[in-house]
Scaffold this motif. Structure first.
Motif, PDB file in Angstrom:
ATOM      1  N   ARG A 164       0.837  -1.203   0.000  1.00  0.00           N
ATOM      2  CA  ARG A 164       0.000   0.000   0.000  1.00  0.00           C
ATOM      3  C   ARG A 164       0.875   1.257   0.000  1.00  0.00           C
ATOM      4  N   VAL A 165       1.825   1.288   0.928  1.00  0.00           N
ATOM      5  CA  VAL A 165       2.710   2.450   1.039  1.00  0.00           C
ATOM      6  C   VAL A 165       3.480   2.671  -0.256  1.00  0.00           C
ATOM      7  N   LEU A 166       4.027   1.603  -0.813  1.00  0.00           N
ATOM      8  CA  LEU A 166       4.824   1.754  -2.025  1.00  0.00           C
ATOM      9  C   LEU A 166       3.959   2.218  -3.180  1.00  0.00           C
ATOM     10  N   GLU A 167       2.709   1.792  -3.203  1.00  0.00           N
ATOM     11  CA  GLU A 167       1.845   2.260  -4.297  1.00  0.00           C
ATOM     12  C   GLU A 167       1.483   3.721  -4.100  1.00  0.00           C
ATOM     13  N   ILE A 168       1.316   4.130  -2.856  1.00  0.00           N
ATOM     14  CA  ILE A 168       1.085   5.549  -2.597  1.00  0.00           C
ATOM     15  C   ILE A 168       2.278   6.357  -3.109  1.00  0.00           C
ATOM     16  N   LEU A 169       3.460   5.896  -2.784  1.00  0.00           N
ATOM     17  CA  LEU A 169       4.664   6.613  -3.207  1.00  0.00           C
ATOM     18  C   LEU A 169       4.883   6.525  -4.714  1.00  0.00           C
ATOM     19  N   SER A 170       4.407   5.454  -5.321  1.00  0.00           N
ATOM     20  CA  SER A 170       4.503   5.358  -6.777  1.00  0.00           C
ATOM     21  C   SER A 170       3.630   6.414  -7.430  1.00  0.00           C
ATOM     22  N   ALA A 171       2.469   6.627  -6.839  1.00  0.00           N
ATOM     23  CA  ALA A 171       1.520   7.565  -7.435  1.00  0.00           C
ATOM     24  C   ALA A 171       1.882   9.007  -7.107  1.00  0.00           C
ATOM     25  N   ALA A 172       2.347   9.241  -5.893  1.00  0.00           N
ATOM     26  CA  ALA A 172       2.482  10.623  -5.431  1.00  0.00           C
ATOM     27  C   ALA A 172       3.904  11.144  -5.502  1.00  0.00           C
ATOM     28  N   ASP A 173       4.866  10.252  -5.767  1.00  0.00           N
ATOM     29  CA  ASP A 173       6.246  10.683  -5.889  1.00  0.00           C
ATOM     30  C   ASP A 173       6.868  11.004  -4.537  1.00  0.00           C
ATOM     31  N   GLU A 174       6.096  11.596  -3.681  1.00  0.00           N
ATOM     32  CA  GLU A 174       6.585  11.918  -2.335  1.00  0.00           C
ATOM     33  C   GLU A 174       5.374  12.077  -1.430  1.00  0.00           C
ATOM     34  N   ALA A 175       5.511  11.627  -0.184  1.00  0.00           N
ATOM     35  CA  ALA A 175       4.387  11.751   0.749  1.00  0.00           C
ATOM     36  C   ALA A 175       4.917  11.877   2.166  1.00  0.00           C
ATOM     37  N   SER A 176       4.236  12.675   2.961  1.00  0.00           N
ATOM     38  CA  SER A 176       4.612  12.802   4.365  1.00  0.00           C
ATOM     39  C   SER A 176       4.008  11.644   5.146  1.00  0.00           C
ATOM     40  N   VAL A 177       4.560  11.400   6.312  1.00  0.00           N
ATOM     41  CA  VAL A 177       4.016  10.352   7.154  1.00  0.00           C
ATOM     42  C   VAL A 177       2.559  10.654   7.471  1.00  0.00           C
ATOM     43  N   ALA A 178       2.270  11.923   7.746  1.00  0.00           N
ATOM     44  CA  ALA A 178       0.892  12.296   8.073  1.00  0.00           C
ATOM     45  C   ALA A 178      -0.048  11.938   6.933  1.00  0.00           C
ATOM     46  N   GLU A 179       0.368  12.226   5.703  1.00  0.00           N
ATOM     47  CA  GLU A 179      -0.472  11.893   4.553  1.00  0.00           C
ATOM     48  C   GLU A 179      -0.711  10.389   4.468  1.00  0.00           C
ATOM     49  N   MET A 180       0.359   9.637   4.680  1.00  0.00           N
ATOM     50  CA  MET A 180       0.209   8.183   4.593  1.00  0.00           C
ATOM     51  C   MET A 180      -0.646   7.656   5.742  1.00  0.00           C
ATOM     52  N   LEU A 181      -0.564   8.334   6.865  1.00  0.00           N
ATOM     53  CA  LEU A 181      -1.402   7.933   7.994  1.00  0.00           C
ATOM     54  C   LEU A 181      -2.879   7.998   7.628  1.00  0.00           C
ATOM     55  N   THR A 182      -3.280   9.118   7.059  1.00  0.00           N
ATOM     56  CA  THR A 182      -4.698   9.244   6.719  1.00  0.00           C
ATOM     57  C   THR A 182      -5.047   8.326   5.554  1.00  0.00           C
ATOM     58  N   ALA A 183      -4.120   8.169   4.615  1.00  0.00           N
ATOM     59  CA  ALA A 183      -4.419   7.327   3.454  1.00  0.00           C
ATOM     60  C   ALA A 183      -4.573   5.867   3.843  1.00  0.00           C
ATOM     61  N   THR A 184      -3.803   5.415   4.822  1.00  0.00           N
ATOM     62  CA  THR A 184      -3.852   3.995   5.178  1.00  0.00           C
ATOM     63  C   THR A 184      -4.747   3.713   6.375  1.00  0.00           C
ATOM     64  N   GLY A 185      -4.968   4.740   7.210  1.00  0.00           N
ATOM     65  CA  GLY A 185      -5.764   4.514   8.404  1.00  0.00           C
ATOM     66  C   GLY A 185      -5.028   3.762   9.495  1.00  0.00           C
ATOM     67  N   LEU A 186      -3.716   3.623   9.353  1.00  0.00           N
ATOM     68  CA  LEU A 186      -2.934   2.897  10.356  1.00  0.00           C
ATOM     69  C   LEU A 186      -2.641   3.771  11.567  1.00  0.00           C
ATOM     70  N   GLU A 187      -2.286   3.109  12.649  1.00  0.00           N
ATOM     71  CA  GLU A 187      -1.822   3.828  13.829  1.00  0.00           C
ATOM     72  C   GLU A 187      -0.377   4.257  13.568  1.00  0.00           C
ATOM     73  N   ALA A 188      -0.013   5.423  14.102  1.00  0.00           N
ATOM     74  CA  ALA A 188       1.270   6.039  13.767  1.00  0.00           C
ATOM     75  C   ALA A 188       2.460   5.083  13.948  1.00  0.00           C
ATOM     76  N   SER A 189       2.535   4.454  15.112  1.00  0.00           N
ATOM     77  CA  SER A 189       3.732   3.653  15.343  1.00  0.00           C
ATOM     78  C   SER A 189       3.765   2.417  14.444  1.00  0.00           C
ATOM     79  N   HIS A 190       2.584   1.929  14.114  1.00  0.00           N
ATOM     80  CA  HIS A 190       2.511   0.762  13.238  1.00  0.00           C
ATOM     81  C   HIS A 190       3.029   1.122  11.846  1.00  0.00           C
ATOM     82  N   LEU A 191       2.545   2.217  11.321  1.00  0.00           N
ATOM     83  CA  LEU A 191       3.028   2.672  10.018  1.00  0.00           C
ATOM     84  C   LEU A 191       4.526   2.902  10.075  1.00  0.00           C
ATOM     85  N   SER A 192       4.968   3.523  11.151  1.00  0.00           N
ATOM     86  CA  SER A 192       6.380   3.858  11.274  1.00  0.00           C
ATOM     87  C   SER A 192       7.246   2.595  11.247  1.00  0.00           C
TER      88      SER A 192
END
Lengths: 121, 121
Positions: A28-56
């Motif tokens: 999921r994360v890699l596809e987000i980065l494939s599409a967006a070229d660059e993304a902040s952790v906050a953006e990925m947090l909302t996009a994935t719905g994961l808890e911060a430490s889990h995503l991290s």
DNA sequence: TGCTGAATTGATGGAATCATCATATCAGCT
DNA sequence: AGCTGATATGATGATTCCATCAATTCAGCA
């Protein structure tokens, strides 16, 4: 050094690449980065719905495998793919997976569509 | 049913494909099957140098993930790729990995080739 | 300095994977 | 039926991975 270290035996390097890809959230994360070229952790947090430490944690795995790179600007951390070829690999995998699933689909349909032979075991 | 089951969510399917590929011996096996089209367990045993039950375990994983199929003729079991596209995926991965490693190589060489600034920390 | 938001790290328990060994199945031969 | 070679399965301990929670770092601001 990253797990994609060319001094390791080749099969291990290849397996490591796939290990990095072997989790749904990381895909999921890699596809987000494939599409967006660059993304902040906050953006990925909302996009994935994961808890911060889990995503991290998963981001840490991706960093460790050398699949992404991060950069801090002010208090925000931005991620990018470490190599543009990674999105190409995902694209190919997606296409092939589509064909494979279509294959098995049509096989299933083929079987399902066969006339039922009354006495067949 | 195989782990590549289209009723599962897509990210999971994709991750499962990569999980099946995420081990050096399994990569080795899949590349043997990519090259040879079909191989007996005995042939793979000598090609990989693995112990029989160890190889068999990995073959079981590959079967479970739906990446290979097997067929018994007399007392010998032959394996084939379940889908020809899998060898295509491996090919793409090999090429991309080559580029990635070349990338990091040249970056390293670039850094290594910089003149040493005497006072640099 | 001390507070706050953003992100990472560390610790923990549980699940999955790996390697090894022993045991079992299966097909063909005697 | 019993034996043998080929392959697969089961059981075990060691390792790695995953998810959750608590604690920490870092930058900016009052």
């Amino acid at each position: 050094m990253a797990v994609l270290d060319e001094r390791r035996p080749l099969y291990e390097i290849k397996a490591n690449l796939f290990k990095g890809l072997a989790h749904p959230y990381r895909i999921r994360v890699l596809e987000i980065l494939s599409a967006a070229d660059e993304a902040s952790v906050a953006e990925m947090l909302t996009a994935t719905g994961l808890e911060a430490s889990h995503l991290s944690q998963h981001l840490a795995v991706l960093r460790r495998y050398g699949l992404v790179v991060s950069e801090r600007r002010a208090s925000v951390v931005y991620y990018r793919l470490a190599h543009p070829q990674i999105s190409e690999l995902l694209r190919v995998a997606r296409v092939l997976l589509g064909e494979i699933l279509a294959d098995t689909d049509s096989q299933r349909d083929l079987v399902a569509g066969l006339p039922t032979i009354p006495d067949a075991r």
